[in-house]
Design an enzyme around this catalytic site. Structure first.
Site, short mmCIF file in Angstrom:
data_model
loop_
_atom_site.label_atom_id
_atom_site.label_comp_id
_atom_site.label_asym_id
_atom_site.label_seq_id
_atom_site.Cartn_x
_atom_site.Cartn_y
_atom_site.Cartn_z
N ASN A 364 0.65 -1.31 -0.03
CA ASN A 364 0.77 -0.29 -0.31
C ASN A 364 0.95 1.41 0.13
OD1 ASN A 364 -0.73 -1.73 2.61
ND2 ASN A 364 -1.00 1.01 3.16
N ASP A 365 0.90 2.10 0.72
CA ASP A 365 1.16 3.51 0.88
C ASP A 365 3.01 3.16 0.43
OD1 ASP A 365 -1.24 3.84 1.96
OD2 ASP A 365 0.09 4.75 3.83
N TRP A 389 -3.95 -6.79 3.27
CA TRP A 389 -3.61 -6.04 4.06
C TRP A 389 -3.00 -6.50 5.43
CZ3 TRP A 389 -3.53 -4.44 8.79
CH2 TRP A 389 -2.82 -3.57 9.25
C1 FRU Z 1 -2.94 4.75 4.35
C2 FRU Z 1 -2.70 3.92 6.11
C3 FRU Z 1 -1.94 4.90 6.89
C4 FRU Z 1 -0.89 3.75 7.53
C5 FRU Z 1 -0.61 2.61 6.42
C6 FRU Z 1 -1.15 1.26 7.28
O1 FRU Z 1 -3.17 3.45 3.44
O2 FRU Z 1 -4.26 3.67 6.73
O3 FRU Z 1 -2.19 5.63 7.82
O4 FRU Z 1 -0.07 4.05 8.45
O5 FRU Z 1 -1.78 2.97 5.61
O6 FRU Z 1 -0.50 0.26 6.52
#
Ligand code: FRU
Length: 736
Positions: A364-365, A389
């Site tokens: 993800n991010d 996730w």
């Molecule tokens: C954004 C988020 C962040 C967090 C991360 C966890 O997508 O929710 O706020 O740090 O992903 O994976």
């Protein structure tokens, strides 16, 4: 003479149903009315026949759960957990659960409980008053009292399920005394509660039983606040007054922990926390009350009562269980080994050609974007062990040109006691080292988010600081969501912006530091005033030309998830004033954008291409998620913020194919250019004869059924991308 039920009703001046309720105890009947009915029954010498009694056997198949309206939050969480654990049981037995919240302090509310038909009721956490009111009604509705023990158990016959806080605490204190901790500080809040009382008694009794004198001044009642806990812990420990601490209040225990962490003191502590119902927390060890077991026992007890049809007193008692917190099962070695073994079996179908994707698992991010010793580093939120996730690691790729990326070993794994996941953060170069700031996230008990540091000499192998967490407690200006630190330096000072919320309104807060290690709260940078989501993630604050941009992500902003707030930022006050808002990307999949400045002084943006809540087709192949291509953020001549693919991407251009100019009318023109990855430059000239809408289809299937439509509406001046025929998932139209 012997009358009928109707006669009884007539004489008592009530309905037949009321008579039936009195006979069968199926509902609460006002005592005066009940008296009238009983007198009429007596006067008429009425003996209920089978039919009158059979009303009782008509089961409503309903179990009522009675809950208090306002209680401490921990109790509500516990109630939820209990109901959840009980639902499958009742489902299976085909019973309906009816929840009834009443004000336990208001006697008038007690009677309302009986206004419905039910087979039995479970009363959660009753007070003495409500217990007496219900049990003395002597109405034959089977009842189970959960989380309750009457003051005088001997005399009371009833069906109770309760947690034995006394013995749990007693055992823990005896253990401490055995280990020669004779001076144990006990902190409670002034509000008092049954749990408090039981724990306190257990504490005192343990001293008596061990024949060790208890010092009265080590048992303190203070208002529930973390500051109070901090101050007392400090006074006690500086003066070496205690060698162990017990808290029966969560806020107070937070302050105590903060002091212990700051001073790096490792003394035994026992905390009752709110996250899990009355769990005790001892460093590295959580002693939890087995909620699920309790719920099932309660349901079973209820079921026995209703199926036997008689009130038999049964009592269950639970001692808490000790759940040792294991050292983390995650490590860098384990992750890297897993990736090596599993990436061999990857298929290439659906792989992007030049976007960053994980070799295996979930991405993800984007995290820690930085140019370090000339090379570009991109990290990302990463769950290596599955395409969904999970416990967050930091994946890592590196590039010389922002185009070709090399996979590197995993940079961070959640391997410390303070973390169950290494959440989003940023990177910065300091004295020749690469420093990562990230959020250590732990939701195993109550959610905890703290900020941490990891450093690296080579930009590949990172060491987590001994000083972690460097920001341990959320400030009063933030809620428990407190994450995604973005760090930068400005005129010799360090700044860290963190995403959070207060009263369910998104906000970002700022910390400052003179060395990048010791941080102080500085300001609330901006808030959403209820219009920009309940919580902000991944905030980033940077200048473009003469304005400042505060970029935020929030899943609850209407219309867009990642926005630029454009305005002015004042370093003196730490406050950002917003003038306008612009959507970062009009496509359907853009979230958690982060920027960095490279050596060419470009402000470069990378986002995560994803929309929450939809399955990703590549999950079948064991991976999911990709980052957007890097784009430069600029301001155009009209003052709009634009994002343009970095110019290095042009090096991907190979063969150039051209289409001769053509006139577009209503027909679809096949264009004989094929490819999986094309850069398409189209120029359309609009004239009076032009259709109202025109555009192109890309990624068209052979039979023509599937394609993605990019279309321009001349009247509305809107460009849209229509994904409704693009494939199986992720439909929708996005418009700019
Ligand atoms: C954004 C988020 C962040 C967090 C991360 C966890 O997508 O929710 O706020 O740090 O992903 O994976």
């Amino acid at each position: 003479m012997s009358g009928s039920m109707k006669d009884v009703a007539r004489r008592a001046g009530v309905s037949v149903a009321t008579v039936s309720h009195v006979i069968n105890g199926t509902r609460f009947v006002n005592p005066d009315t009940k008296n009238k009915v009983l007198k009429a029954i007596e006067g008429l010498n009425y003996v209920p026949n089978a039919a009158a009694k059979s009303l009782k056997s008509k089961s409503s198949k309903t179990i009522k759960i009675v809950l208090p309206i306002e209680k401490f939050s921990y109790q509500q969480e516990m109630h939820f957990a209990l109901i959840n654990s009980m639902l499958p049981y009742w489902n299976e037995k085909q019973y309906i659960i009816s929840l009834h919240q009443i004000d336990y302090k208001n006697e008038e509310d007690y009677n309302k409980i009986f206004l419905h038909t039910m087979d039995g009721m479970i009363i959660f956490s009753p007070t003495n008053e409500i217990y007496r009111a219900i049990s003395h009604k002597k109405i034959s509705i089977p009842s189970v009292f959960l989380d309750y023990r009457p003051e005088d158990e001997e005399e009371d016959e009833g069906n109770f399920v309760y947690v034995d806080h006394f013995h749990t605490m007693h055992y823990e204190v005896l253990e401490l005394l055995k280990k020669k901790h004779h001076r144990i500080g006990y902190l409670e809040n002034t509000e008092g509660s049954r749990m408090n009382e039981e724990c306190k008694k257990a504490y005192k009794d343990a001293f008596i039983q061990s024949d060790i004198p208890m010092e009265a001044e080590l048992l303190k009642s203070i208002p529930s606040s973390s500051e109070g806990g901090y101050e007392i812990a400090k006074a006690w420990l500086e003066g070496k007054k205690v060698s162990a601490i017990i808290c029966s209040d969560e806020q107070i225990s937070l302050g105590v922990t903060r002091y212990l962490l700051e001073e790096q003191l490792d003394i035994p502590t026992i905390f009752y926390t709110n996250g899990v119902w009355g769990s005790l927390y001892e460093q590295g060890e959580t002693i939890q009350i087995p909620c699920e077991k309790i719920a099932l026992q309660t349901a079973e007890m209820m079921y026995q009562l209703i199926s036997k049809g008689e009130d038999e007193a049964i009592t269950h008692q639970f001692r808490t269980e000790v759940v040792k917190e294991e050292a983390s099962i995650y490590s860098l070695e384990k992750a890297n080994k897993f990736i090596e073994e599993h990436s061999k079996f990857q298929t290439t179908r659906w792989r992007q050609n030049y976007h960053i994707t994980p070799l295996v698992g979930w991405l993800n991010d984007p995290n820690g974007l930085v140019q370090f010793k000339g090379e570009y580093h991109v990290f990302y939120q990463f769950h290596p062990y599955g395409p969904e996730w999970g416990p967050m690691h930091w994946g890592h790729v590196r590039s010389k040109d922002l185009v070709h990326w090399e996979h590197l070993p995993v940079a961070l794994a959640p391997d410390q006691l303070y973390e169950k996941g290494c959440f989003t953060g940023s990177a910065i170069e300091k004295d020749g080292e690469l420093v990562i700031y990230y959020t250590a996230h732990d939701d195993s008990n109550k959610m905890k988010e703290v900020q941490c540091i990891a450093t690296s000499k080579d930009g590949i192998v990172f060491d987590k600081s001994e000083k972690n967490p460097i920001i341990k407690n959320i400030s009063g200006e933030a809620a428990e969501d407190f994450r995604d630190p973005k760090v930068w330096e400005y005129r010799g000072k360090w700044y860290m912006i963190i995403g959070t919320s207060k009263n369910q309104d998104g906000r970002a807060v700022l910390y400052t530091s003179s060395n990048g290690i010791d941080w102080d709260f500085y300001s609330v940078v901006a808030t959403g005033d209820g219009k920009l989501g309940d919580f902000w993630e991944c905030p980033d604050l940077f200048p473009i030309n003469n304005v400042h941009i505060l970029m935020i992500s929030s899943i609850n902003i209407k219309g867009a998830k990642n926005v630029f707030l454009i305005g002015e930022f004042d370093y003196q006050t730490g406050i950002f004033e917003k003038d306008t808002i612009q959507i970062v990307d009009y496509g359907r999949d853009f979230y958690a954008g982060q920027t960095f400045i490279d050596e060419k002084d470009r402000r470069i943006l990378v986002g995560w291409m994803h929309r929450w809540g939809e399955a990703v087709p590549t999950q079948k192949d064991g991976w999911a998620g990709s980052l957007t291509i890097p784009r430069e953020i600029k301001m155009d001549g009209d003052g709009n913020i634009i994002t343009v693919p970095v110019q290095e991407l042009q090096t991907l251009r190979e063969e150039k194919m051209e289409v001769t100019p053509m006139k577009i009318c209503d027909t679809i023109f096949p264009v004989k250019i094929k490819g999986n990855a094309l850069e398409i430059e189209c120029e359309f000239e609009i004239s009076a004869q032009s259709p109202d809408m025109f555009g192109i289809h890309v990624r068209k299937s052979k039979n023509g059924d599937e394609y993605t439509e990019i279309i321009y509406d001349v009247q509305k001046q809107e460009l849209s991308m229509d994904l409704n025929r693009s494939g199986k998932k992720g439909k929708g139209i996005s418009t700019a």
